[in-house]
Design a protein around this motif. Structure first.
Motif, PDB file in Angstrom:
ATOM      1  N   GLN A  13       0.831  -1.186   0.000  1.00 55.90           N
ATOM      2  CA  GLN A  13       0.000   0.000   0.000  1.00 55.90           C
ATOM      3  C   GLN A  13       0.873   1.246   0.000  1.00 55.90           C
ATOM      4  OE1 GLN A  13      -3.317   0.346  -0.190  1.00 55.90           O
ATOM      5  NE2 GLN A  13      -3.663  -1.867  -0.304  1.00 55.90           N
ATOM      6  N   VAL A  14       0.338   2.313  -0.529  1.00 57.05           N
ATOM      7  CA  VAL A  14       1.029   3.586  -0.524  1.00 57.05           C
ATOM      8  C   VAL A  14      -0.013   4.680  -0.382  1.00 57.05           C
ATOM      9  CG1 VAL A  14       1.019   3.785  -3.039  1.00 57.05           C
ATOM     10  CG2 VAL A  14       2.724   5.017  -1.710  1.00 57.05           C
ATOM     11  N   GLN A  15       0.314   5.682   0.404  1.00 58.93           N
ATOM     12  CA  GLN A  15      -0.548   6.853   0.554  1.00 58.93           C
ATOM     13  C   GLN A  15       0.171   8.045  -0.078  1.00 58.93           C
ATOM     14  OE1 GLN A  15       0.240   4.923   3.567  1.00 58.93           O
ATOM     15  NE2 GLN A  15      -1.435   3.663   2.784  1.00 58.93           N
ATOM     16  N   LEU A  16      -0.593   8.848  -0.800  1.00 55.39           N
ATOM     17  CA  LEU A  16      -0.025   9.959  -1.556  1.00 55.39           C
ATOM     18  C   LEU A  16      -0.672  11.271  -1.119  1.00 55.39           C
ATOM     19  CD1 LEU A  16      -0.198   8.250  -5.065  1.00 55.39           C
ATOM     20  CD2 LEU A  16       1.771   8.337  -3.523  1.00 55.39           C
ATOM     21  N   PHE A  41       8.538   2.916  -2.575  1.00 56.71           N
ATOM     22  CA  PHE A  41       8.371   4.079  -3.461  1.00 56.71           C
ATOM     23  C   PHE A  41       9.321   3.991  -4.648  1.00 56.71           C
ATOM     24  CE2 PHE A  41       7.379   8.306  -4.734  1.00 56.71           C
ATOM     25  CZ  PHE A  41       8.567   8.866  -5.178  1.00 56.71           C
ATOM     26  N   SER A  42      10.565   3.655  -4.399  1.00 54.22           N
ATOM     27  CA  SER A  42      11.557   3.664  -5.478  1.00 54.22           C
ATOM     28  C   SER A  42      11.246   2.631  -6.555  1.00 54.22           C
ATOM     29  CB  SER A  42      12.955   3.427  -4.913  1.00 54.22           C
ATOM     30  OG  SER A  42      13.035   2.150  -4.312  1.00 54.22           O
ATOM     31  N   ASN A  43      10.405   1.667  -6.254  1.00 57.16           N
ATOM     32  CA  ASN A  43      10.052   0.622  -7.211  1.00 57.16           C
ATOM     33  C   ASN A  43       8.723   0.869  -7.917  1.00 57.16           C
ATOM     34  OD1 ASN A  43      12.381  -0.880  -6.676  1.00 57.16           O
ATOM     35  ND2 ASN A  43      11.434  -1.767  -4.857  1.00 57.16           N
ATOM     36  N   ARG A  44       8.189   2.066  -7.733  1.00 55.22           N
ATOM     37  CA  ARG A  44       6.901   2.398  -8.342  1.00 55.22           C
ATOM     38  C   ARG A  44       7.071   3.431  -9.445  1.00 55.22           C
ATOM     39  NH1 ARG A  44       2.793   0.657  -4.808  1.00 55.22           N
ATOM     40  NH2 ARG A  44       3.546   0.239  -2.675  1.00 55.22           N
ATOM     41  N   PRO A  58       1.607  -0.222  -8.765  1.00 57.84           N
ATOM     42  CA  PRO A  58       2.096  -1.251  -7.846  1.00 57.84           C
ATOM     43  C   PRO A  58       3.601  -1.397  -8.041  1.00 57.84           C
ATOM     44  CG  PRO A  58       0.210  -2.027  -9.120  1.00 57.84           C
ATOM     45  CD  PRO A  58       0.678  -0.759  -9.758  1.00 57.84           C
ATOM     46  N   PRO A  59       4.311  -1.932  -7.058  1.00 56.45           N
ATOM     47  CA  PRO A  59       5.759  -2.097  -7.209  1.00 56.45           C
ATOM     48  C   PRO A  59       6.106  -2.935  -8.438  1.00 56.45           C
ATOM     49  CG  PRO A  59       5.112  -2.429  -4.937  1.00 56.45           C
ATOM     50  CD  PRO A  59       3.855  -2.316  -5.723  1.00 56.45           C
ATOM     51  N   TYR A  60       7.080  -2.454  -9.192  1.00 53.38           N
ATOM     52  CA  TYR A  60       7.622  -3.158 -10.353  1.00 53.38           C
ATOM     53  C   TYR A  60       6.675  -3.191 -11.548  1.00 53.38           C
ATOM     54  CZ  TYR A  60      10.936  -4.603  -6.815  1.00 53.38           C
ATOM     55  OH  TYR A  60      11.856  -4.592  -5.795  1.00 53.38           O
ATOM     56  N   TYR A  61       5.576  -2.472 -11.486  1.00 54.90           N
ATOM     57  CA  TYR A  61       4.655  -2.384 -12.612  1.00 54.90           C
ATOM     58  C   TYR A  61       4.778  -1.030 -13.285  1.00 54.90           C
ATOM     59  CZ  TYR A  61       2.098  -6.687 -11.631  1.00 54.90           C
ATOM     60  OH  TYR A  61       1.755  -8.006 -11.468  1.00 54.90           O
ATOM     61  N   LYS A 107      -4.819   2.814 -15.577  1.00 51.27           N
ATOM     62  CA  LYS A 107      -5.615   2.999 -14.351  1.00 51.27           C
ATOM     63  C   LYS A 107      -4.758   2.691 -13.136  1.00 51.27           C
ATOM     64  CE  LYS A 107     -10.131   2.002 -16.411  1.00 51.27           C
ATOM     65  NZ  LYS A 107     -11.357   1.177 -16.332  1.00 51.27           N
ATOM     66  N   PRO A 108      -3.898   3.617 -12.746  1.00 48.69           N
ATOM     67  CA  PRO A 108      -3.076   3.387 -11.547  1.00 48.69           C
ATOM     68  C   PRO A 108      -3.964   3.122 -10.333  1.00 48.69           C
ATOM     69  CG  PRO A 108      -2.353   5.352 -12.711  1.00 48.69           C
ATOM     70  CD  PRO A 108      -3.656   4.930 -13.329  1.00 48.69           C
ATOM     71  N   PRO A 109      -3.564   2.260  -9.454  1.00 50.42           N
ATOM     72  CA  PRO A 109      -4.427   1.909  -8.325  1.00 50.42           C
ATOM     73  C   PRO A 109      -4.352   2.855  -7.140  1.00 50.42           C
ATOM     74  CG  PRO A 109      -2.489   0.522  -8.339  1.00 50.42           C
ATOM     75  CD  PRO A 109      -2.413   1.352  -9.575  1.00 50.42           C
ATOM     76  N   TYR A 110      -3.322   3.685  -7.090  1.00 54.17           N
ATOM     77  CA  TYR A 110      -3.127   4.539  -5.915  1.00 54.17           C
ATOM     78  C   TYR A 110      -3.141   6.006  -6.332  1.00 54.17           C
ATOM     79  CZ  TYR A 110      -1.435   0.063  -4.220  1.00 54.17           C
ATOM     80  OH  TYR A 110      -1.329  -1.267  -3.899  1.00 54.17           O
ATOM     81  N   TRP A 111      -3.938   6.781  -5.591  1.00 51.66           N
ATOM     82  CA  TRP A 111      -4.132   8.192  -5.943  1.00 51.66           C
ATOM     83  C   TRP A 111      -4.093   9.074  -4.705  1.00 51.66           C
ATOM     84  CZ3 TRP A 111      -4.771  10.043 -10.881  1.00 51.66           C
ATOM     85  CH2 TRP A 111      -4.976   9.083 -11.872  1.00 51.66           C
TER      86      TRP A 111
END
Length: 121
Positions: A1-4, A29-32, A99-102, A107-111
């Motif tokens: 998960q990531v919060q922005l 983060f660095s892998n996104r 997501p990491p490595y994608y 349609k990014p999943p995190y906003w």
């Protein structure tokens, strides 16, 4: 998960500059791949710029030369430097994460919630 969380928006005169920041909390983060999008009232949300894990950047054709996306993996932050702003750049600017490595994909999943940019005299 990531919060922005975006910041740096505001009111600026035509021809001015703003630098938006998007701070990410959570993992990897660095892998996104990261992206900035914008949506004006009554219009669809459009990709402004994206940056890959490796730092490869991509821009909407109409914005090349005025906007610059960058990332600081040590600070878990992605930036959008906007120069020579025009009234038509007024919109809510949101950042998104893959997501990491994608790849960012359509349609990014995190906003984030977005930050308002208004260009007006």
């Amino acid at each position: 998960q990531v919060q922005l969380v975006e910041s740096g928006g505001g009111l600026v005169q035509p021809g001015g500059s703003l630098k938006l920041s998007c701070a990410a909390s959570g993992s990897a983060f660095s892998n996104r791949a990261m992206g900035w999008y914008r949506q004006a009232p009554g219009k669809q949300r459009d990709l402004v710029a994206s940056i890959s894990r490796g730092g490869t950047t991509n821009y909407a054709d109409s914005l090349k030369g005025r906007f610059t996306i960058s990332r600081d993996n040590a600070k878990n932050t992605v930036y959008l430097q906007m120069n020579s702003l025009k009234p038509e750049d007024s919109a809510v600017y949101s950042c998104a994460a893959s997501p990491p490595y994608y790849e960012l994909g359509s349609k990014p999943p995190y906003w984030g919630r977005g930050t308002q940019v208004t260009v007006s005299s």
